[in-house]
Design an enzyme around this catalytic site. Structure first.
Site, PDB file in Angstrom:
ATOM      1  N   ASN A 139       0.856  -1.185   0.000  1.00  0.00           N
ATOM      2  CA  ASN A 139       0.000   0.000   0.000  1.00  0.00           C
ATOM      3  C   ASN A 139       0.895   1.240   0.000  1.00  0.00           C
ATOM      4  O   ASN A 139       1.486   1.577   1.022  1.00  0.00           O
ATOM      5  CB  ASN A 139      -0.904  -0.020   1.248  1.00  0.00           C
ATOM      6  CG  ASN A 139      -1.723   1.254   1.381  1.00  0.00           C
ATOM      7  OD1 ASN A 139      -1.810   2.052   0.449  1.00  0.00           O
ATOM      8  ND2 ASN A 139      -2.336   1.448   2.543  1.00  0.00           N
ATOM      9  N   LYS A 150      -0.010   4.290  -0.391  1.00  0.00           N
ATOM     10  CA  LYS A 150      -0.696   5.496   0.113  1.00  0.00           C
ATOM     11  C   LYS A 150      -0.471   6.684  -0.837  1.00  0.00           C
ATOM     12  O   LYS A 150      -0.343   6.463  -2.033  1.00  0.00           O
ATOM     13  CB  LYS A 150      -0.217   5.816   1.530  1.00  0.00           C
ATOM     14  CG  LYS A 150      -0.224   4.592   2.437  1.00  0.00           C
ATOM     15  CD  LYS A 150      -0.089   4.954   3.875  1.00  0.00           C
ATOM     16  CE  LYS A 150      -0.025   3.685   4.687  1.00  0.00           C
ATOM     17  NZ  LYS A 150      -0.311   3.891   6.068  1.00  0.00           N
ATOM     18  N   HIS A 191      -9.981   1.332   4.740  1.00  0.00           N
ATOM     19  CA  HIS A 191      -8.723   1.623   5.444  1.00  0.00           C
ATOM     20  C   HIS A 191      -8.989   2.631   6.563  1.00  0.00           C
ATOM     21  O   HIS A 191      -9.782   3.572   6.381  1.00  0.00           O
ATOM     22  CB  HIS A 191      -7.685   2.174   4.457  1.00  0.00           C
ATOM     23  CG  HIS A 191      -6.300   2.182   5.031  1.00  0.00           C
ATOM     24  ND1 HIS A 191      -5.903   3.120   5.944  1.00  0.00           N
ATOM     25  CD2 HIS A 191      -5.260   1.349   4.850  1.00  0.00           C
ATOM     26  CE1 HIS A 191      -4.636   2.866   6.296  1.00  0.00           C
ATOM     27  NE2 HIS A 191      -4.234   1.792   5.643  1.00  0.00           N
ATOM     28  N   GLU A 194      -7.390   5.055   7.632  1.00  0.00           N
ATOM     29  CA  GLU A 194      -7.114   6.458   7.295  1.00  0.00           C
ATOM     30  C   GLU A 194      -8.329   7.093   6.618  1.00  0.00           C
ATOM     31  O   GLU A 194      -8.524   8.305   6.687  1.00  0.00           O
ATOM     32  CB  GLU A 194      -5.860   6.554   6.410  1.00  0.00           C
ATOM     33  CG  GLU A 194      -4.581   6.365   7.234  1.00  0.00           C
ATOM     34  CD  GLU A 194      -3.386   5.871   6.441  1.00  0.00           C
ATOM     35  OE1 GLU A 194      -3.416   5.871   5.206  1.00  0.00           O
ATOM     36  OE2 GLU A 194      -2.398   5.457   7.088  1.00  0.00           O
ATOM     37  N   GLU A 221      -5.945  -4.620  10.598  1.00  0.00           N
ATOM     38  CA  GLU A 221      -4.952  -3.567  10.783  1.00  0.00           C
ATOM     39  C   GLU A 221      -5.289  -2.764  12.039  1.00  0.00           C
ATOM     40  O   GLU A 221      -6.091  -1.807  11.980  1.00  0.00           O
ATOM     41  CB  GLU A 221      -4.967  -2.603   9.587  1.00  0.00           C
ATOM     42  CG  GLU A 221      -4.547  -3.213   8.275  1.00  0.00           C
ATOM     43  CD  GLU A 221      -3.927  -2.167   7.348  1.00  0.00           C
ATOM     44  OE1 GLU A 221      -2.808  -2.393   6.891  1.00  0.00           O
ATOM     45  OE2 GLU A 221      -4.539  -1.125   7.106  1.00  0.00           O
ATOM     46  N   GLY A 245       1.990   2.541  10.993  1.00  0.00           N
ATOM     47  CA  GLY A 245       3.022   3.571  10.939  1.00  0.00           C
ATOM     48  C   GLY A 245       3.696   3.887  12.260  1.00  0.00           C
ATOM     49  O   GLY A 245       4.411   4.886  12.369  1.00  0.00           O
ATOM     50  N   SER A 271       2.804  -1.714  10.430  1.00  0.00           N
ATOM     51  CA  SER A 271       4.240  -1.694  10.742  1.00  0.00           C
ATOM     52  C   SER A 271       4.988  -2.993  10.411  1.00  0.00           C
ATOM     53  O   SER A 271       5.968  -3.313  11.085  1.00  0.00           O
ATOM     54  CB  SER A 271       4.454  -1.333  12.215  1.00  0.00           C
ATOM     55  OG  SER A 271       4.040  -0.004  12.453  1.00  0.00           O
TER      56      SER A 271
HETATM   57  C1  PEP Z   1      -1.289   0.505   6.045  1.00  0.00           C
HETATM   58  O1  PEP Z   1      -1.576   1.657   6.301  1.00  0.00           O
HETATM   59  O2  PEP Z   1      -2.028  -0.192   5.335  1.00  0.00           O
HETATM   60  C2  PEP Z   1      -0.061  -0.032   6.634  1.00  0.00           C
HETATM   61  C3  PEP Z   1       0.027  -1.309   6.778  1.00  0.00           C
HETATM   62  O3  PEP Z   1       0.890   0.880   6.972  1.00  0.00           O
HETATM   63  P1  PEP Z   1       2.318   0.629   7.683  1.00  0.00           P
HETATM   64  O4  PEP Z   1       2.872  -0.674   7.179  1.00  0.00           O
HETATM   65  O5  PEP Z   1       3.161   1.791   7.262  1.00  0.00           O
HETATM   66  O6  PEP Z   1       2.079   0.580   9.142  1.00  0.00           O
END
Ligand code: PEP
Length: 241
Positions: A6, A8, A94, A96, A163, A169, A202
């Site tokens: 992803n 983003k 997601h 976000e 998630e 992040g 992460s």
């Molecule tokens: C995400 O936002 O889908 C994600 C997994 O981000 P990160 O790996 O940066 O935590």
């Protein structure tokens, strides 16, 4: 195992060159049974599709509009449009986007129309830190699954991406035991065959050795680390070694 990148709101035409390493890796024996899927921003979908023409790497979008038809929705793109340019996947729900007001109802509509357009859906669910601290993780996940998949009978094209919002992040991941129990809990929500379950939050070359111990997982949704080809390849390699 599925490895979904992803990107983003990152990347431009220059970043396409960074994919050469990954394409080479995808054609090597080291990939084992790993399936790679890139979800770049809309602006790069066609370029990625062309770039991956001679390899098995798939592409997906990071969101879509809820309408299945074309219409006056300035600035939006629907699942049909995504399918027509070669996307096979779409990330929906997601955190976000939930944070910005995407409701379970809207997410449900998006999923329905994405399936209608023959896209595979990576349906994100996850609790916030406050919800976790209050011991509400299971309650939140159950609600997101129930409402997000309401009246959707055909679930074979749905992947659930667990998630935890507090993990995205931040560098923090759930304890393996805890994660294993949550994956089990999610699977139990489905009568019959459970959808494939991915973990996201992460994921890195440093913690993949712990995460891969959870046998019930079918793959990972990778944000930050996926923009670095070496890290992304390392995650796949370490999953199998
Ligand atoms: C995400 O936002 O889908 C994600 C997994 O981000 P990160 O790996 O940066 O935590």
């Amino acid at each position: 195992m599925y490895f979904v990148a992803n990107w983003k709101m990152f990347g431009n035409l220059k970043s396409i060159n960074t994919l050469d390493k990954v394409i080479k890796f995808s054609k090597s024996k080291e990939i084992k049974k790993g399936r790679l899927i890139y979800c770049p921003p809309y602006t790069l979908l066609t370029s990625f599709f062309k770039k991956f023409e001679n390899c098995l790497i798939d592409i997906g979008a990071q969101n879509c509009h809820e309408n299945d038809n074309y219409g006056p929705h300035t600035g939006f793109i629907n699942s049909r449009m995504l399918k027509s340019i070669g996307a096979n996947y779409v990330i929906i729900g997601h955190s976000e986007n939930r944070k910005k007001g995407e409701t379970d109802k809207l997410i449900n509509l998006k999923i329905k129309n994405a399936i209608k357009a023959k896209l595979k859906v990576i349906f994100c669910i996850g609790e916030t830190l406050t919800e976790k601290k209050k011991g509400k993780t299971r309650l939140v996940l159950a609600k997101q699954i129930r409402l997000g998949l309401d009246k959707i009978k055909k679930r074979s094209n749905i992947f659930i991406a667990y998630e935890p919002v507090w993990s995205i992040g931040t560098g923090h991941i759930p304890k393996p035991k805890e994660l294993e129990q949550i994956v089990k809990f999610i699977k139990k929500k489905f009568k019959g065959k459970s959808p494939k379950i991915l973990y996201g939050g992460s994921v890195s070359p440093q913690n993949i050795s712990d995460l891969k111990k959870i046998n019930s997982l079918d793959g990972f949704l990778i944000g930050g680390a996926s923009q670095n080809p070496k890290k992304f390849i390392d995650i796949v390699k370490k999953t199998y070694n």
